[in-house]
Design a protein around this motif. Sequence first.
Motif, PDB file in Angstrom:
ATOM      1  N   PRO A 177       0.778  -1.336  -0.085  1.00  0.00           N
ATOM      2  CA  PRO A 177      -0.125  -0.112   0.147  1.00  0.00           C
ATOM      3  C   PRO A 177       0.929   1.216  -0.053  1.00  0.00           C
ATOM      4  O   PRO A 177       2.079   1.160   0.609  1.00  0.00           O
ATOM      5  CB  PRO A 177      -0.989  -0.134   1.222  1.00  0.00           C
ATOM      6  CG  PRO A 177      -0.155  -1.091   2.087  1.00  0.00           C
ATOM      7  CD  PRO A 177       0.872  -1.972   1.342  1.00  0.00           C
ATOM      8  N   VAL A 178       0.466   2.305  -0.450  1.00  0.00           N
ATOM      9  CA  VAL A 178       1.163   3.541  -0.563  1.00  0.00           C
ATOM     10  C   VAL A 178       1.399   4.010   0.959  1.00  0.00           C
ATOM     11  O   VAL A 178       2.389   4.871   1.136  1.00  0.00           O
ATOM     12  CB  VAL A 178       0.614   4.772  -1.396  1.00  0.00           C
ATOM     13  CG1 VAL A 178       1.142   6.102  -1.468  1.00  0.00           C
ATOM     14  CG2 VAL A 178       0.278   4.164  -2.995  1.00  0.00           C
ATOM     15  N   ASP A 179       0.697   3.510   1.914  1.00  0.00           N
ATOM     16  CA  ASP A 179       1.247   4.150   3.146  1.00  0.00           C
ATOM     17  C   ASP A 179       2.188   3.193   3.858  1.00  0.00           C
ATOM     18  O   ASP A 179       2.512   3.457   4.878  1.00  0.00           O
ATOM     19  CB  ASP A 179      -0.082   4.233   4.126  1.00  0.00           C
ATOM     20  CG  ASP A 179      -0.811   2.871   4.188  1.00  0.00           C
ATOM     21  OD1 ASP A 179      -0.400   1.767   3.648  1.00  0.00           O
ATOM     22  OD2 ASP A 179      -1.807   2.956   4.838  1.00  0.00           O
ATOM     23  N   PRO A 193      -5.536   2.073  -7.280  1.00  0.00           N
ATOM     24  CA  PRO A 193      -6.783   1.732  -6.249  1.00  0.00           C
ATOM     25  C   PRO A 193      -7.175   0.235  -6.276  1.00  0.00           C
ATOM     26  O   PRO A 193      -7.334  -0.239  -7.491  1.00  0.00           O
ATOM     27  CB  PRO A 193      -7.749   2.759  -6.805  1.00  0.00           C
ATOM     28  CG  PRO A 193      -7.616   3.019  -8.114  1.00  0.00           C
ATOM     29  CD  PRO A 193      -6.309   2.977  -8.504  1.00  0.00           C
ATOM     30  N   GLU A 194      -6.997  -0.275  -5.264  1.00  0.00           N
ATOM     31  CA  GLU A 194      -7.645  -1.726  -5.170  1.00  0.00           C
ATOM     32  C   GLU A 194      -8.477  -1.695  -4.071  1.00  0.00           C
ATOM     33  O   GLU A 194      -8.228  -1.225  -2.980  1.00  0.00           O
ATOM     34  CB  GLU A 194      -6.394  -2.482  -4.924  1.00  0.00           C
ATOM     35  CG  GLU A 194      -6.796  -4.026  -5.022  1.00  0.00           C
ATOM     36  CD  GLU A 194      -5.565  -4.878  -5.384  1.00  0.00           C
ATOM     37  OE1 GLU A 194      -5.626  -6.119  -4.741  1.00  0.00           O
ATOM     38  OE2 GLU A 194      -4.472  -4.652  -5.875  1.00  0.00           O
ATOM     39  N   VAL A 195      -9.754  -2.579  -4.316  1.00  0.00           N
ATOM     40  CA  VAL A 195     -10.465  -2.627  -3.279  1.00  0.00           C
ATOM     41  C   VAL A 195     -10.490  -3.979  -2.565  1.00  0.00           C
ATOM     42  O   VAL A 195     -10.213  -5.141  -3.382  1.00  0.00           O
ATOM     43  CB  VAL A 195     -11.944  -2.725  -3.923  1.00  0.00           C
ATOM     44  CG1 VAL A 195     -13.045  -3.285  -2.846  1.00  0.00           C
ATOM     45  CG2 VAL A 195     -12.447  -1.587  -4.518  1.00  0.00           C
ATOM     46  N   ASP A 219      -4.867   2.573  -2.102  1.00  0.00           N
ATOM     47  CA  ASP A 219      -3.896   2.704  -3.186  1.00  0.00           C
ATOM     48  C   ASP A 219      -2.659   1.857  -2.837  1.00  0.00           C
ATOM     49  O   ASP A 219      -1.970   2.127  -1.960  1.00  0.00           O
ATOM     50  CB  ASP A 219      -3.510   4.329  -3.136  1.00  0.00           C
ATOM     51  CG  ASP A 219      -4.624   5.431  -3.625  1.00  0.00           C
ATOM     52  OD1 ASP A 219      -5.478   4.937  -4.426  1.00  0.00           O
ATOM     53  OD2 ASP A 219      -4.421   6.403  -3.215  1.00  0.00           O
ATOM     54  N   MET A 220      -2.541   1.134  -4.158  1.00  0.00           N
ATOM     55  CA  MET A 220      -1.321   0.351  -3.940  1.00  0.00           C
ATOM     56  C   MET A 220      -0.230   0.707  -5.022  1.00  0.00           C
ATOM     57  O   MET A 220      -0.392   1.542  -5.964  1.00  0.00           O
ATOM     58  CB  MET A 220      -1.678  -1.235  -4.453  1.00  0.00           C
ATOM     59  CG  MET A 220      -3.130  -1.840  -3.494  1.00  0.00           C
ATOM     60  SD  MET A 220      -2.508  -1.879  -1.901  1.00  0.00           S
ATOM     61  CE  MET A 220      -1.769  -3.328  -1.873  1.00  0.00           C
ATOM     62  N   LEU A 221       0.850   0.361  -4.605  1.00  0.00           N
ATOM     63  CA  LEU A 221       2.268   0.693  -5.419  1.00  0.00           C
ATOM     64  C   LEU A 221       2.087  -0.146  -6.746  1.00  0.00           C
ATOM     65  O   LEU A 221       2.165  -1.294  -6.536  1.00  0.00           O
ATOM     66  CB  LEU A 221       3.310   0.624  -4.834  1.00  0.00           C
ATOM     67  CG  LEU A 221       4.685   0.769  -5.361  1.00  0.00           C
ATOM     68  CD1 LEU A 221       4.930   1.978  -5.700  1.00  0.00           C
ATOM     69  CD2 LEU A 221       5.838   0.372  -4.318  1.00  0.00           C
ATOM     70  N   ALA A 222       2.353   0.433  -7.843  1.00  0.00           N
ATOM     71  CA  ALA A 222       2.592  -0.315  -8.938  1.00  0.00           C
ATOM     72  C   ALA A 222       3.704   0.300  -9.944  1.00  0.00           C
ATOM     73  O   ALA A 222       4.110   1.712  -9.531  1.00  0.00           O
ATOM     74  CB  ALA A 222       1.387  -0.429  -9.877  1.00  0.00           C
ATOM     75  N   PHE A 223       4.374  -0.363 -10.863  1.00  0.00           N
ATOM     76  CA  PHE A 223       5.296   0.332 -11.536  1.00  0.00           C
ATOM     77  C   PHE A 223       5.080   0.112 -13.236  1.00  0.00           C
ATOM     78  O   PHE A 223       4.850  -1.005 -13.543  1.00  0.00           O
ATOM     79  CB  PHE A 223       6.698  -0.268 -11.447  1.00  0.00           C
ATOM     80  CG  PHE A 223       7.322   0.061 -10.037  1.00  0.00           C
ATOM     81  CD1 PHE A 223       8.247   1.084  -9.656  1.00  0.00           C
ATOM     82  CD2 PHE A 223       7.043  -1.096  -8.871  1.00  0.00           C
ATOM     83  CE1 PHE A 223       8.693   1.091  -8.464  1.00  0.00           C
ATOM     84  CE2 PHE A 223       7.661  -0.920  -7.706  1.00  0.00           C
ATOM     85  CZ  PHE A 223       8.152   0.169  -7.473  1.00  0.00           C
ATOM     86  N   LYS A 224       5.283   1.320 -13.874  1.00  0.00           N
ATOM     87  CA  LYS A 224       5.236   1.100 -15.135  1.00  0.00           C
ATOM     88  C   LYS A 224       6.654   0.857 -15.895  1.00  0.00           C
ATOM     89  O   LYS A 224       7.527   1.595 -15.593  1.00  0.00           O
ATOM     90  CB  LYS A 224       4.859   2.463 -15.916  1.00  0.00           C
ATOM     91  CG  LYS A 224       4.658   2.492 -17.414  1.00  0.00           C
ATOM     92  CD  LYS A 224       4.337   3.689 -18.100  1.00  0.00           C
ATOM     93  CE  LYS A 224       4.731   3.932 -19.598  1.00  0.00           C
ATOM     94  NZ  LYS A 224       4.694   5.110 -20.032  1.00  0.00           N
ATOM     95  N   ILE A 225       7.002  -0.433 -16.403  1.00  0.00           N
ATOM     96  CA  ILE A 225       8.195  -0.733 -16.943  1.00  0.00           C
ATOM     97  C   ILE A 225       8.402  -0.572 -18.562  1.00  0.00           C
ATOM     98  O   ILE A 225       7.323  -0.882 -19.012  1.00  0.00           O
ATOM     99  CB  ILE A 225       8.383  -2.284 -16.679  1.00  0.00           C
ATOM    100  CG1 ILE A 225       8.258  -2.553 -15.202  1.00  0.00           C
ATOM    101  CG2 ILE A 225      10.065  -2.767 -16.806  1.00  0.00           C
ATOM    102  CD1 ILE A 225       9.077  -1.813 -14.207  1.00  0.00           C
ATOM    103  N   THR A 226       9.492   0.154 -18.685  1.00  0.00           N
ATOM    104  CA  THR A 226       9.758   0.264 -20.212  1.00  0.00           C
ATOM    105  C   THR A 226      11.140  -0.606 -20.491  1.00  0.00           C
ATOM    106  O   THR A 226      11.857  -0.251 -20.164  1.00  0.00           O
ATOM    107  CB  THR A 226       9.694   1.543 -20.713  1.00  0.00           C
ATOM    108  OG1 THR A 226       8.472   2.251 -20.475  1.00  0.00           O
ATOM    109  CG2 THR A 226       9.729   1.669 -22.234  1.00  0.00           C
ATOM    110  N   GLU A 227      10.985  -1.836 -21.203  1.00  0.00           N
ATOM    111  CA  GLU A 227      12.227  -2.384 -21.646  1.00  0.00           C
ATOM    112  C   GLU A 227      12.424  -2.191 -22.804  1.00  0.00           C
ATOM    113  O   GLU A 227      12.059  -1.662 -23.908  1.00  0.00           O
ATOM    114  CB  GLU A 227      11.885  -4.001 -21.576  1.00  0.00           C
ATOM    115  CG  GLU A 227      11.873  -4.534 -20.061  1.00  0.00           C
ATOM    116  CD  GLU A 227      11.718  -5.939 -19.996  1.00  0.00           C
ATOM    117  OE1 GLU A 227      11.541  -6.596 -21.190  1.00  0.00           O
ATOM    118  OE2 GLU A 227      11.724  -6.438 -18.734  1.00  0.00           O
ATOM    119  N   ASN A 228      13.864  -2.475 -23.239  1.00  0.00           N
ATOM    120  CA  ASN A 228      14.576  -2.297 -24.367  1.00  0.00           C
ATOM    121  C   ASN A 228      14.848  -0.849 -24.838  1.00  0.00           C
ATOM    122  O   ASN A 228      15.103  -0.547 -26.124  1.00  0.00           O
ATOM    123  CB  ASN A 228      13.921  -2.922 -25.574  1.00  0.00           C
ATOM    124  CG  ASN A 228      13.901  -4.455 -25.547  1.00  0.00           C
ATOM    125  OD1 ASN A 228      14.721  -4.974 -24.853  1.00  0.00           O
ATOM    126  ND2 ASN A 228      12.765  -4.817 -25.570  1.00  0.00           N
ATOM    127  N   GLY A 229      15.094  -0.197 -23.863  1.00  0.00           N
ATOM    128  CA  GLY A 229      15.421   1.312 -23.846  1.00  0.00           C
ATOM    129  C   GLY A 229      17.132   1.415 -23.951  1.00  0.00           C
ATOM    130  O   GLY A 229      17.882   0.420 -24.294  1.00  0.00           O
TER     131      GLY A 229
END
Length: 185
Positions: free
Chosen positions: A14-16, A133-135, A142-152
């Motif tokens: 969680p973000v907290d 957000p996750e119920v 609010d839960m932590l997530a990451f946007k990953i971009t590979e092959n940069g």
Amino acid sequence: MADKRTYEVKTGFPVDFKNGWGLERVVLEAVSNQLPSGSQGKTTSVRVKQSGKYVDFRFADPNVEVEEIQIEDDGKGYDPRLLSTLLSFNRNNLQSVGQFGEGLKGVSTISLRNNLTIQFRSRNWTADPYTVPEVIDGVTKDMLAFKITENGEQINGSRTIFIKPPKDLVKEILDTGGHYNFGNI
């Protein structure tokens, strides 16, 4: 170069998470994750970008705006899937500060709570934390997530980058770095 691939990595954090941590702890965790004992590199640097150029934080001009703070190592880098777990391959390395896999998650959640723009880079990928957000049992968290971009761009080691850092974070880097003698890392 292979095509870029973007995907999401959700965490169970969680973000907290690490709610008691402040900016000093963000700085300490970000630096400790780049130390040679954990990164398997030789050097760690803390640099700030001013007027489009990176300089060692010790030589930063306090009268010039800091565009970025970059904490980096020249180690082996790490797999982006580690961002979703409490897994650490440093658990048996008694010289390593990071042994539990929670540091970057804590840095991320504190950054999100304080509206800091942060990015992680390693090998050929970047990761940008955000909230989802996750119920759970009728309660929205609010839960932590990451946007990953590979092959940069391929880099050696890994980096933690604070983009357009606020003055209080810059002050913390400059003050904490001097207090903990980051100049000798």
